[in-house]
Design a protein around this motif. Structure first.
Motif, PDB file in Angstrom:
ATOM      1  N   GLU A  12     -13.361   0.583   6.247  1.00 30.48           N
ATOM      2  CA  GLU A  12     -13.708   1.187   4.938  1.00 30.48           C
ATOM      3  C   GLU A  12     -13.711   0.150   3.829  1.00 30.48           C
ATOM      4  O   GLU A  12     -14.165   0.406   2.739  1.00 30.48           O
ATOM      5  CB  GLU A  12     -12.700   2.300   4.605  1.00 30.48           C
ATOM      6  CG  GLU A  12     -11.313   1.837   4.137  1.00 30.48           C
ATOM      7  CD  GLU A  12     -10.475   1.267   5.291  1.00 30.48           C
ATOM      8  OE1 GLU A  12     -10.924   1.330   6.457  1.00 30.48           O
ATOM      9  OE2 GLU A  12      -9.389   0.741   5.005  1.00 30.48           O
ATOM     10  N   ASP A  13     -13.194  -1.072   4.141  1.00 34.61           N
ATOM     11  CA  ASP A  13     -13.158  -2.071   3.057  1.00 34.61           C
ATOM     12  C   ASP A  13     -14.515  -2.734   2.907  1.00 34.61           C
ATOM     13  O   ASP A  13     -15.434  -2.457   3.635  1.00 34.61           O
ATOM     14  CB  ASP A  13     -12.064  -3.120   3.363  1.00 34.61           C
ATOM     15  CG  ASP A  13     -10.693  -2.432   3.398  1.00 34.61           C
ATOM     16  OD1 ASP A  13     -10.402  -1.663   2.464  1.00 34.61           O
ATOM     17  OD2 ASP A  13      -9.971  -2.614   4.383  1.00 34.61           O
ATOM     18  N   GLY A  48     -10.287  -3.278   6.755  1.00 29.02           N
ATOM     19  CA  GLY A  48     -10.614  -2.179   7.666  1.00 29.02           C
ATOM     20  C   GLY A  48     -12.096  -1.864   7.551  1.00 29.02           C
ATOM     21  O   GLY A  48     -12.817  -2.489   6.778  1.00 29.02           O
ATOM     22  N   LYS A  63       0.845  -1.192   0.000  1.00 26.46           N
ATOM     23  CA  LYS A  63       0.000   0.000   0.000  1.00 26.46           C
ATOM     24  C   LYS A  63       0.877   1.238   0.000  1.00 26.46           C
ATOM     25  O   LYS A  63       1.977   1.202   0.530  1.00 26.46           O
ATOM     26  CB  LYS A  63      -0.819  -0.037   1.302  1.00 26.46           C
ATOM     27  CG  LYS A  63      -2.117   0.715   1.261  1.00 26.46           C
ATOM     28  CD  LYS A  63      -2.974   0.338   2.471  1.00 26.46           C
ATOM     29  CE  LYS A  63      -4.296   1.081   2.408  1.00 26.46           C
ATOM     30  NZ  LYS A  63      -5.195   0.687   3.492  1.00 26.46           N
ATOM     31  N   ASN A  81      -3.714  -8.014   3.055  1.00 22.73           N
ATOM     32  CA  ASN A  81      -4.430  -6.833   3.536  1.00 22.73           C
ATOM     33  C   ASN A  81      -5.289  -6.240   2.429  1.00 22.73           C
ATOM     34  O   ASN A  81      -4.839  -6.124   1.286  1.00 22.73           O
ATOM     35  CB  ASN A  81      -3.440  -5.761   4.016  1.00 22.73           C
ATOM     36  CG  ASN A  81      -4.161  -4.531   4.551  1.00 22.73           C
ATOM     37  OD1 ASN A  81      -4.989  -4.652   5.447  1.00 22.73           O
ATOM     38  ND2 ASN A  81      -3.869  -3.376   3.984  1.00 22.73           N
ATOM     39  N   ASP A  82      -6.538  -5.898   2.772  1.00 22.70           N
ATOM     40  CA  ASP A  82      -7.457  -5.162   1.893  1.00 22.70           C
ATOM     41  C   ASP A  82      -7.922  -5.946   0.661  1.00 22.70           C
ATOM     42  O   ASP A  82      -9.108  -5.969   0.374  1.00 22.70           O
ATOM     43  CB  ASP A  82      -6.815  -3.857   1.365  1.00 22.70           C
ATOM     44  CG  ASP A  82      -6.830  -2.777   2.420  1.00 22.70           C
ATOM     45  OD1 ASP A  82      -6.297  -1.685   2.146  1.00 22.70           O
ATOM     46  OD2 ASP A  82      -7.374  -3.021   3.505  1.00 22.70           O
TER      47      ASP A  82
HETATM   48 MG    MG Z   1      -7.716  -1.372   4.734  1.00 24.04          MG
END
Ligand code: MG
Ligand code: IFP
Length: 211
Positions: free
Chosen positions: A91-92, A89, A41, A72-73
């Motif tokens: 927001e995901d 997270g 990221k 991740n993500d």
């Molecule tokens: Mg995230």
């Protein structure tokens, strides 16, 4: 999910590393990290085919050391590679959609307050990441450091749920994080910037005999 995998949870992306990222990962695995998260990221991160190839290389190395490989993500990539799990997270993408599909995968969620904690548990998360506990240099859009207060409060709220602390954790404060209720510590910079990764990981591993 066995919460011991959270003992020393290394998180890394290519831009966090000062030397070859795969060399950093290999040294960390040899030193005994208990879980790895690929978090590719930020400015200059790999994308597309190069990202996928790098992810496959990390996954292969983790498999050789029998350490869980978490993405991740990027939930799609996690499924495409048949990774051991993914971390998302708030927001995901909403977790409920994946709960069914994620059978057998380790699902981690970042939480910042008790409502998010309750929601994560309801949605079937296997562990939560709580932080940033201290000032972090790895996450540009990090919330202000929550300190250990919030970690202690969440541990009171959920006595046995797997919790890992994150954000500015070092060899000096790792034990304070554990005694505040975390099952383990997740770190980026302290390993990526270490002159002696073996020693750093040893210093981070829980001193308590794990029964
Ligand atoms: Mg995230
Ligand atoms: C933003 C994050 C918060 N917590 C975690 C973990 F430590 F894995 F729980 N990973 C992240 N990427």
């Amino acid at each position: 999910m066995n919460c011991n995998i959270l003992n020393v949870y290394f998180i890394m992306g290519t831009i966090n590393c000062r030397k070859d990222p795969l060399e950093t990962l290999e040294e960390a695995l040899q030193a005994g990290i208990t879980c790895f998260q690929l978090r590719e990221k930020g400015e200059g991160s790999l994308t597309g085919k190069a990202y996928e190839e790098f992810a496959r290389a990390c996954q292969k190395m983790c498999q050789a050391y029998q350490v869980p490989f978490i993405v991740n993500d990027d939930v799609e990539l996690a499924f495409k590679l048949n990774a051991d799990g993914f971390h998302i997270g708030q927001e995901d993408l909403a977790l409920p959609i994946f709960r069914e599909k994620a059978k057998g995968k380790i699902v981690g969620v970042s939480v910042h307050n008790s409502r998010e904690m309750e929601q994560a548990i309801l949605n079937g998360a296997d562990y939560v990441g709580i932080g940033p506990l201290y000032k972090t240099q790895s996450k540009k859009d990090a919330k202000p450091p929550a300190g250990l207060y919030f970690l202690k409060a969440i541990r009171k709220q959920s006595a046995n749920f797997p919790i890992v602390g994150i954000g500015g954790i070092t060899e000096e404060n790792a034990n304070a994080v554990r005694s505040s209720g975390a099952d383990g510590v997740s770190v980026i910079s302290v390993i990526c910037h270490s002159e002696d990764i073996g020693q750093t990981v040893k210093n981070l591993l829980s001193k308590k005999k794990i029964n």
